[in-house]
Design an enzyme around this catalytic site. Structure first.
Site, PDB file in Angstrom:
ATOM      1  N   SER A 145       0.857  -1.181   0.000  1.00  0.00           N
ATOM      2  CA  SER A 145       0.000   0.000   0.000  1.00  0.00           C
ATOM      3  C   SER A 145       0.891   1.228   0.000  1.00  0.00           C
ATOM      4  O   SER A 145       1.970   1.223   0.604  1.00  0.00           O
ATOM      5  CB  SER A 145      -0.891   0.033   1.241  1.00  0.00           C
ATOM      6  OG  SER A 145      -1.504   1.306   1.402  1.00  0.00           O
ATOM      7  N   TYR A 161      -1.849  -0.444  10.400  1.00  0.00           N
ATOM      8  CA  TYR A 161      -1.948  -0.823   8.991  1.00  0.00           C
ATOM      9  C   TYR A 161      -0.739  -0.313   8.208  1.00  0.00           C
ATOM     10  O   TYR A 161      -0.145  -1.048   7.405  1.00  0.00           O
ATOM     11  CB  TYR A 161      -3.240  -0.265   8.392  1.00  0.00           C
ATOM     12  CG  TYR A 161      -3.476  -0.628   6.944  1.00  0.00           C
ATOM     13  CD1 TYR A 161      -4.017  -1.857   6.599  1.00  0.00           C
ATOM     14  CD2 TYR A 161      -3.155   0.266   5.923  1.00  0.00           C
ATOM     15  CE1 TYR A 161      -4.242  -2.197   5.271  1.00  0.00           C
ATOM     16  CE2 TYR A 161      -3.375  -0.056   4.598  1.00  0.00           C
ATOM     17  CZ  TYR A 161      -3.919  -1.295   4.272  1.00  0.00           C
ATOM     18  OH  TYR A 161      -4.130  -1.623   2.951  1.00  0.00           O
TER      19      TYR A 161
END
Length: 262
Positions: A145, A161
């Site tokens: 990501s 995350y």
């Protein structure tokens, strides 16, 4: 159909929805056999119908060690080989307690890392063991990501995350270096905001939609589509990437090189 992936048999962990399903469709279109794994039985049934005769779907939780092993065994049993793994499975830990560090709970931290890092380690380990057991090379593609390297403090403040996705890069580079001698290639795809089931909170937020217009300015300034990553995924799973390992390809509409306006 072209033959980029003819005679390839690929396992997609997290392949029954979103980015994983879109990639699985592209793999089949380009000649591959595919086994997709998902947690939801209904999505597994729908994916198998959607993907056609060159695909099998298997229900399983990626955080369980046996899930990827079973999927790889199914791939070999059904299609006669196992050539590549695409690990897409993961997700937001926001509802478990992920968030800014001063609010982050221990459960949020552990659950988010389990979903996004431990699960990936388990699938990669299963793939490596399979490739080595067959005494052959292979390819692994991991889902990263942009938040692992390019934070957005105004709208995306899930620090566990971000840590997990950053760790995916370090893990991938380290394993890629070690297994290159075995002709096993391991790379990362890192998207920005893409319209997937996981991203619905952000995709439906008016302020974030406005932010994305300048943060992801390519193609008119928009949220990504799952198909935006398909070409890169096909490349990495194909022999065209035979001399590429330990790399991070960011497919982000310009996120990582623009400031974005609040």
């Amino acid at each position: 159909m072209n033959d980029w992936l003819t005679n390839k048999s690929i396992v997609v962990i997290g392949g029954t929805t979103g980015l994983g399903l879109s990639a699985a469709k592209a793999f089949v279109k380009h000649g591959a056999n595919v086994v997709v794994v998902g947690r939801n039985p209904e999505s597994c049934l729908m994916a198998e119908v959607d993907l056609g005769q060159n695909a099998r779907a298997k229900q399983g939780d990626a955080t369980h060690a046996q899930t990827s092993l079973d999927a790889i065994q199914l791939c070999v049993r059904e299609f006669g080989s196992f050539d590549g793994l695409y690990h897409v499975a993961g997700g937001s830990g926001r509802k478990y307690g992920d968030g800014p560090l001063h609010e982050l709970t221990l459960d949020g931290w552990n659950t988010t890392l389990n979903l996004n890092l431990t699960a990936l380690m388990l699938s990669n380990q299963a793939a490596i063991r399979a490739f080595m057991g067959m005494n052959r090379g292979g390819v692994i593609l991991n889902m990263g990501s942009v938040l692992g390297a390019s934070p957005s403090p105004q709208h995306f403040t899930t620090h566990a995350y971000a840590a997990a996705k950053s760790a995916v890069i370090g893990f991938t580079k380290s394993t890629a270096a070690y297994y290159a001698k075995n002709n096993i290639r391991i790379n990362v795809l890192a998207p920005a905001l893409v319209d997937t089931p996981m991203a619905q909170r952000a995709a439906q937020d008016g302020a974030i939609q406005e932010f994305i217009k300048t943060k992801q300015p390519l193609d008119g300034g928009r949220i990504g589509r799952t198909t935006d990553l398909d070409g890169a995924a096909v490349y990495f799973m194909s022999d065209f990437s035979r001399f590429t390992t330990g790399q991070v390809l960011t497919v982000d509409g310009g996120w990582s090189v623009t400031e974005g306006q609040y």
